[in-house]
Design a protein around this motif. Structure first.
Motif: not given
Length: 152
Positions: A134-148
């Motif tokens: 969940h932590w990885i999934y949430t982090y990746l989702l936030k990272y993706k939202q910041k990048r694009m």
């Protein structure tokens, strides 16, 4: 939809792997643990072949196999795109239920015993896997939202 089938199949396969390990008789299971401890004692100076290290290896095996199961449950459930606190608790409940059934199964294996302590270790491993993913999934989702941000 394809991911859901793949993750569902991986969950079932891993559950069969756990079942297979639990299906081993006590002597065979002990032999696997002993082999790992002997190997570790050759490469790690602080490990010696004794009952304490065999116990540690056995419990780490319980913890890690259920951590993997928890991660797989999370991946499967994430295909429905709703992962919150309630769903995480449901997933942990699913891990607990499977751990109970696994320990019940061991009651019928020669030289094995179903133990509530192992259910707790299994559930802790599954919860760790679920929360880690969940932590990885949430982090990746936030990272993706910041990048694009324009594509979401």
């Amino acid at each position: 939809m394809k991911k859901r089938w793949i993750y569902g199949a991986l969950c079932l396969i891993w559950m069969f792997v756990i079942f297979g390990m639990s299906n081993a008789q006590g002597e065979e299971s002990q032999g696997m643990s002993d082999t790992i401890v002997i190997f570790l004692s050759k490469i790690l100076p602080f490990v010696s072949y004794n009952d304490t290290w065999t116990f540690i290896v056995r419990k780490l095996a319980h913890f890690s196999e259920y951590a993997i199961l928890g991660m797989l449950y999370y991946l499967f459930f994430s295909t429905y795109r709703i992962i919150g606190k309630k769903q995480i608790l449901i997933l942990i409940g699913c891990v607990f239920a499977y751990a109970c059934s696994d320990e019940f199964h061991q009651l019928f294996m020669e030289g094995r015993a179903g133990q509530f302590r192992d259910v707790c270790i299994d559930t802790a491993g599954g919860a760790t896997g679920i929360l880690l993913w969940h932590w990885i999934y949430t982090y990746l989702l936030k990272y993706k939202q910041k990048r694009m941000p324009h594509e979401i």
